[in-house]
Write an enzyme that holds these catalytic residues in place. Structure first.
Site, short mmCIF file in Angstrom:
data_model
loop_
_atom_site.label_atom_id
_atom_site.label_comp_id
_atom_site.label_asym_id
_atom_site.label_seq_id
_atom_site.Cartn_x
_atom_site.Cartn_y
_atom_site.Cartn_z
N MET A 12 30.13 28.34 46.89
CA MET A 12 29.27 27.26 47.38
C MET A 12 30.06 26.42 48.38
O MET A 12 29.73 25.24 48.61
CB MET A 12 28.76 26.40 46.23
CG MET A 12 27.89 27.18 45.26
SD MET A 12 26.56 26.22 44.50
CE MET A 12 27.47 24.94 43.69
N GLY A 13 31.09 27.01 48.99
CA GLY A 13 31.88 26.28 49.97
C GLY A 13 32.91 25.38 49.31
O GLY A 13 33.27 25.58 48.16
N LEU A 45 36.03 25.35 50.04
CA LEU A 45 36.97 26.41 49.67
C LEU A 45 38.36 25.85 49.38
O LEU A 45 38.82 24.94 50.07
CB LEU A 45 37.03 27.46 50.78
CG LEU A 45 35.70 28.13 51.10
CD1 LEU A 45 35.86 29.16 52.20
CD2 LEU A 45 35.06 28.76 49.86
N HIS A 68 39.70 30.18 45.76
CA HIS A 68 38.80 31.08 46.51
C HIS A 68 39.63 32.03 47.39
O HIS A 68 39.34 33.23 47.46
CB HIS A 68 37.87 30.28 47.43
CG HIS A 68 36.90 29.41 46.71
ND1 HIS A 68 36.93 28.04 46.79
CD2 HIS A 68 35.85 29.71 45.91
CE1 HIS A 68 35.94 27.53 46.07
NE2 HIS A 68 35.27 28.52 45.52
N LYS A 123 38.17 29.97 36.28
CA LYS A 123 38.04 28.52 36.04
C LYS A 123 36.67 28.23 35.43
O LYS A 123 36.56 27.46 34.49
CB LYS A 123 38.22 27.78 37.37
CG LYS A 123 38.11 26.28 37.25
CD LYS A 123 38.54 25.61 38.55
CE LYS A 123 37.54 25.78 39.68
NZ LYS A 123 36.23 25.16 39.44
N ASP A 124 35.63 28.89 35.98
CA ASP A 124 34.27 28.75 35.43
C ASP A 124 34.03 29.93 34.49
O ASP A 124 33.31 30.87 34.81
CB ASP A 124 33.24 28.76 36.58
CG ASP A 124 33.47 27.59 37.51
OD1 ASP A 124 33.66 26.47 37.02
OD2 ASP A 124 33.48 27.80 38.73
N GLN A 184 30.50 30.95 33.30
CA GLN A 184 29.79 31.61 34.41
C GLN A 184 30.23 33.07 34.55
O GLN A 184 29.40 33.97 34.72
CB GLN A 184 30.07 30.84 35.70
CG GLN A 184 29.58 31.54 36.95
CD GLN A 184 29.75 30.69 38.19
OE1 GLN A 184 28.95 29.80 38.43
NE2 GLN A 184 30.77 30.95 38.99
O1 PAF Z 1 30.80 29.29 41.27
C1 PAF Z 1 30.07 29.03 42.25
O2 PAF Z 1 30.54 28.62 43.31
C2 PAF Z 1 28.56 29.25 42.13
O3 PAF Z 1 28.10 28.97 40.85
C3 PAF Z 1 28.12 30.66 42.57
C4 PAF Z 1 28.69 31.74 41.66
C5 PAF Z 1 28.56 30.93 44.00
C6 PAF Z 1 26.59 30.76 42.50
O4 PAF Z 1 25.98 29.82 43.29
#
Ligand code: PAF
Length: 172
Positions: A30-31, A33, A37, A150-151, A154
């Site tokens: 989602m930018g 960065l 990333h 980190k997430d 997710q």
């Molecule tokens: O982790 C993120 O930046 C967002 O949740 C993702 C995986 C790009 C989905 O929008």
């Protein structure tokens, strides 16, 4: 690094690489960065011949109390950071390209994982994440996708989704 917003142009690039038998790794973001990333991009480059990064601030993963409009965006700095890497293509779609119907009709739910831990406090958040990741996977058609640990919730959710839906992509 090519920068593409249009999904048809993205598809042209992907088709071209596929015809040449090249493998593709994908880093969705989602930018904003940071080094995390960029480390994913480095691994992507080791694993595949082509690397795609997406920057898309996904409205579907923001709750009513969470400010989508105020989410920090710095496209110029993000592009500068990526210019120093070996990313082949940066995909920066508009909201209308990802959700062309204007409003969502179909969602991806990963039962259990979406409603515990962070999901308890952010209703609909993980449903929005799973849905956009599925859409991005369909568009980019990569062999590998990379997510930070980190997430962690997710990451688990995406692994479950890929396994349950038999998606032809490997999560790193
Ligand atoms: O982790 C993120 O930046 C967002 O949740 C993702 C995986 C790009 C989905 O929008």
């Amino acid at each position: 690094m090519k920068v593409v917003a249009d999904t048809r142009l993205l598809r042209n690039e992907i088709d071209h690489w596929r015809k040449n038998g090249e493998t593709i790794a994908f880093v969705p973001t989602m930018g904003q960065l940071h080094e995390g990333h960029l480390s994913l991009v480095r691994v992507a480059n080791e694993r595949a011949q082509r690397c795609v990064v997406s920057i898309f601030v996904n409205p579907a993963q923001f709750g009513p109390q969470e400010d989508f409009a105020a989410y920090p965006r710095n496209p110029t700095l993000d592009r500068e950071k990526l210019a120093g890497t070996s990313v082949d293509l940066l995909f920066v779609p508009e909201v209308s390209s990802i959700y062309p119907q204007g409003k969502m009709r179909t969602y991806v739910e990963v039962p259990g994982l979406t409603t515990i831990l962070c999901g308890q406090f952010r209703k609909g958040h993980f449903r929005g994440v799973a849905t956009v990741v599925q859409i991005l996977f369909n568009l980019v058609q990569a062999d590998f996708a990379l997510f930070g640990e980190k997430d962690y919730q997710q990451l688990l959710l995406i692994k479950h989704m890929v396994s349950d839906l038999a998606l032809p992509i490997k999560i790193l």
